[in-house]
Design an enzyme around this catalytic site. Structure first.
Site, PDB file in Angstrom:
ATOM      1  N   TYR A   1      -1.795   0.045  10.588  1.00 20.52           N
ATOM      2  CA  TYR A   1      -1.871  -0.385   9.187  1.00 20.52           C
ATOM      3  C   TYR A   1      -0.582  -0.058   8.448  1.00 20.52           C
ATOM      4  O   TYR A   1      -0.053  -0.889   7.698  1.00 20.52           O
ATOM      5  CB  TYR A   1      -3.068   0.284   8.510  1.00 20.52           C
TER       6      TYR A   1
ATOM      7  N   SER B   1       0.862  -1.183   0.000  1.00 19.41           N
ATOM      8  CA  SER B   1       0.000   0.000   0.000  1.00 19.41           C
ATOM      9  C   SER B   1       0.894   1.226   0.000  1.00 19.41           C
ATOM     10  O   SER B   1       2.051   1.157   0.421  1.00 19.41           O
ATOM     11  CB  SER B   1      -0.888   0.002   1.249  1.00 19.41           C
TER      12      SER B   1
END
Length: 258
Positions: free
Chosen positions: A156, A143
């Site tokens: 995250y 990501s």
């Protein structure tokens, strides 16, 4: 008398997280590209629905329900395969948006286990088959959060940074072997479950993430990128590909019409 030739067998691609979102879209896209796809995720009914669609479109799909965080299950799954040419590590997720002072360590642990250890389990278990095929490919879906931190995203970002490091390190360690390691780092992608899971089922908060954003990426956009990357010639490795919607210039820079 001419000797009949046997048609070449399609390459096999294993996709984790294939029950929904980017994983399901990637399974469909690779099947369209001619791969025999093996769909893995925890939800057997969702996997069967995706496989049914692929078969209806003329593709080849098998279903193997599993939890990538369960090492024994992953090892057993790998033992059932005769061949694996491509592994696409998509299983992942984000849970919670609390800042570090209030974050639940259980959320951080859960994110690390699925985003990092899940990819580790799958990669380790399937690496012998990937190398044996002579042109193996490991894809790690990280990501843009893996290299850009933001408030409320510590857990995250930490997990996705772990996935990023896994890909970078593996590429160094297998240099000289017939194995390519590709990292795809998407930015803002609107799927049916990612933001909903992150906001613990609040559709109002999940919808607000994409409010006013003209044309955020969708799962099919990322699947198209994955398919392109894994179908390059064997000597071409796409080390790291960052893909964002045009409306997103950076993690904190997003154009909204309202």
């Amino acid at each position: 008398m001419a000797i009949p030739t046997r048609a070449p067998q399609p390459r096999t691609a294993v996709i984790t997280g294939a029950s929904s979102g980017i994983g399901a879209a990637t399974a469909r896209e690779l099947a369209r590209a001619g791969f025999a796809v093996v769909l893995t995720a925890r939800r057997a009914d969702r996997l069967e629905a995706v496989a049914k669609q692929i078969r209806a479109d003329g593709g080849t799909a098998r279903v193997h329900p599993l939890d990538v965080t369960d090492r024994d299950t992953v090892t057993a799954f790998a033992g059932q395969l005769d061949v694996c040419d491509v592994l696409v590590n998509i299983a992942g997720g984000a849970y919670g948006t609390e800042e570090i002072a209030q974050a639940d360590p259980a959320d951080w642990r859960r994110m690390y286990e699925v985003n990092v250890l899940g990819a580790l389990h799958m990669t380790q278990s399937l690496m012998p088959l990937l190398v044996a095929g002579g042109d193996g490919v490991v894809v790690v879906l990280s990501s843009t959060a893996s290299f850009t931190c933001y408030e409320g995203g510590g857990g995250y970002s930490a997990a996705k940074h772990g996935a990023h490091v896994l890909a970078q390190t593996l590429r160094l360690e297998v240099c000289g072997q017939p194995l390519r390691v590709i990292e795809i780092a998407p930015g803002m992608v609107q799927t049916e479950e990612f933001a909903l899971n992150r906001y613990r089922g609040s559709s109002e908060k999940a919808d607000a993430v994409y409010a006013g954003v003209p044309d955020p990426l969708v799962a099919e956009d990322v699947a198209d990128v994955v398919s392109w990357a894994v179908t390059r010639p064997p000597h071409v490795n796409v080390d790291l590909l960052v893909v964002r919607p045009r409306a997103q210039a950076a993690q904190h820079k997003v154009h909204r019409t309202s």
